[in-house]
Enzyme design. Structure first.
Site, short mmCIF file in Angstrom:
data_model
loop_
_atom_site.label_atom_id
_atom_site.label_comp_id
_atom_site.label_asym_id
_atom_site.label_seq_id
_atom_site.Cartn_x
_atom_site.Cartn_y
_atom_site.Cartn_z
N HIS A 157 49.11 38.15 40.37
CA HIS A 157 48.74 38.51 41.73
C HIS A 157 47.40 37.87 42.14
CE1 HIS A 157 51.61 41.94 42.93
NE2 HIS A 157 52.16 41.22 41.98
N HIS A 170 59.11 39.21 33.95
CA HIS A 170 59.80 40.50 33.95
C HIS A 170 60.51 40.80 32.64
CE1 HIS A 170 59.69 41.21 38.55
NE2 HIS A 170 58.49 41.16 37.97
N TRP A 173 60.75 47.02 31.08
CA TRP A 173 61.35 45.79 30.55
C TRP A 173 61.10 45.81 29.06
CZ3 TRP A 173 58.55 44.68 35.39
CH2 TRP A 173 59.41 44.45 36.45
C1 HEM Z 1 59.62 37.92 43.93
C2 HEM Z 1 58.89 38.02 42.85
C3 HEM Z 1 58.43 39.30 42.22
C4 HEM Z 1 58.58 40.61 42.65
C5 HEM Z 1 59.22 41.10 43.92
C6 HEM Z 1 57.95 41.44 41.64
C7 HEM Z 1 57.85 42.81 41.73
C8 HEM Z 1 57.32 43.62 40.75
C9 HEM Z 1 57.21 45.06 40.83
C10 HEM Z 1 57.63 45.91 42.03
C11 HEM Z 1 56.66 45.50 39.67
C12 HEM Z 1 56.32 46.95 39.30
C13 HEM Z 1 54.82 47.21 39.45
C14 HEM Z 1 54.43 48.60 39.04
O1 HEM Z 1 55.13 49.55 39.37
O2 HEM Z 1 53.37 48.76 38.36
C15 HEM Z 1 56.45 44.34 38.83
C16 HEM Z 1 55.92 44.39 37.55
C17 HEM Z 1 55.59 43.28 36.81
N1 HEM Z 1 55.70 41.97 37.20
FE1 HEM Z 1 56.63 41.31 38.89
N2 HEM Z 1 57.46 40.65 40.63
C18 HEM Z 1 57.73 39.33 40.94
C19 HEM Z 1 57.37 38.23 40.20
C20 HEM Z 1 56.65 38.25 39.03
C21 HEM Z 1 56.13 37.09 38.33
C22 HEM Z 1 56.29 35.64 38.81
C23 HEM Z 1 55.48 37.54 37.22
C24 HEM Z 1 54.76 36.77 36.15
C25 HEM Z 1 55.04 35.53 35.82
C26 HEM Z 1 55.59 38.99 37.21
C27 HEM Z 1 55.10 39.81 36.22
C28 HEM Z 1 55.20 41.18 36.20
C29 HEM Z 1 54.76 42.02 35.08
C30 HEM Z 1 54.17 41.54 33.76
C31 HEM Z 1 55.01 43.35 35.47
C32 HEM Z 1 54.74 44.61 34.63
C33 HEM Z 1 53.36 45.17 34.96
C34 HEM Z 1 52.98 46.40 34.14
O3 HEM Z 1 53.55 46.66 33.08
O4 HEM Z 1 52.06 47.12 34.58
N3 HEM Z 1 56.29 39.38 38.32
N4 HEM Z 1 56.84 43.22 39.51
#
Ligand code: HEM
Length: 245
Positions: A6, A127, A143
């Site tokens: 982000h 993810h 995940w």
């Molecule tokens: C259209 C693209 C994407 C959408 C809509 C999306 C959406 C989300 C959402 C809604 C969450 C849950 C956040 C929470 O509740 O704490 C999440 C978690 C996460 N996303 Fe994505 N994401 C996208 C792309 C990506 C990309 C490109 C990466 C990294 C290369 C990424 C890495 C992560 C990781 C590592 C988490 C877990 C965070 C945690 O455990 O606190 N995401 N994402």
């Protein structure tokens, strides 16, 4: 890792603004963006005192690199030199939507300068780590690392092994899906994850990566490096060069 994504994802290739240079995620203004909910926890962990030579902007990105490598993902060469700006524009926004359409997703990654293949590599890389938190995004579910990268998606979805998560978010009209791989919590799928299967172009790349794992690792590493260096042109020094010097 999500914090680093982000921090980088504000980049706009048309105006050449945003990106991880500046470390503006340090400011409440940027963390207050609804898409950044929950990052105050990550911010508290990014301890500048332990790495006085690095800017916070560098520390946030380095943490993402280390998380990937530490969990068996590809090693991504780190470059440092990002600066910490003294303030942050109120408009700095990830503009990532929690339940995006395929067009919106493609638009976001196009703004960043990624094609469809790079988009698939990045989302599949990201993810498999961590989880969604009801109090941050409204989604709930985990995940899991080590499921073999793209195969969690292709095997689960292609075999019809996914289901709408029962009732979790009916009240908020948000959909999420899940799959069972045995042992523990089901593997969750956001709408953005399902889009990688629904869209023909994304699906073509997903299937390709599933049978070309080394290519996936290489491309995911390259895409992650590119993402985390957006907006940093002319400021970065490769770590390896410093060691050699
Ligand atoms: C259209 C693209 C994407 C959408 C809509 C999306 C959406 C989300 C959402 C809604 C969450 C849950 C956040 C929470 O509740 O704490 C999440 C978690 C996460 N996303 Fe994505 N994401 C996208 C792309 C990506 C990309 C490109 C990466 C990294 C290369 C990424 C890495 C992560 C990781 C590592 C988490 C877990 C965070 C945690 O455990 O606190 N995401 N994402």
């Amino acid at each position: 890792m999500r914090y680093a994504w982000h921090a980088s994802g504000t980049y706009d290739r048309h105006t050449r603004t945003g990106g991880s240079n500046g470390g503006t995620m340090r400011f409440e203004t940027e963390r207050a963006d609804p898409e950044n909910a929950g990052f105050s926890k990550a911010h508290a962990l990014a301890v500048k005192a332990l790495f006085p030579a690095l800017s916070m902007a560098d520390i946030i990105i380095l943490a993402g690199h280390v998380a990937i490598e530490h969990t068996g993902g590809p090693a991504v060469p780190f470059s440092y030199g990002r600066r910490d700006f003294g303030g942050c524009a109120a408009s700095a926004s990830m503009a990532e939507k929690e339940s995006p359409t395929i067009d919106a997703m493609r638009g976001t990654f196009d703004r960043l300068g990624f094609d469809d293949k790079e988009t698939v590599a990045l989302i599949v890389l990201g993810h498999q780590y961590g989880r969604c938190h009801g109090d941050a995004s409204g989604f709930e579910g985990a995940w899991r690392e080590g499921l073999g990268y793209p195969s969690a998606y292709t095997h689960g979805v292609a075999r019809g092994g996914y289901r709408l998560s029962p009732g979790v978010l009916a009240a908020r009209n948000q959909r999420q899906y899940e799959m069972d791989f045995g042992g523990g919590e089901p593997f969750m799928m956001l709408v953005s994850d399902m889009c990688l299967w629904y869209d023909e172009e994304y699906r073509r790349h997903l299937l390709h990566y599933d049978s070309h794992r080394s290519e996936f690792r290489r491309d995911a590493a390259l895409a992650w490096k590119k993402l985390t260096e957006l907006g940093c042109a002319g400021t970065l020094v490769p770590e390896r060069e410093t060691k050699a010097a």
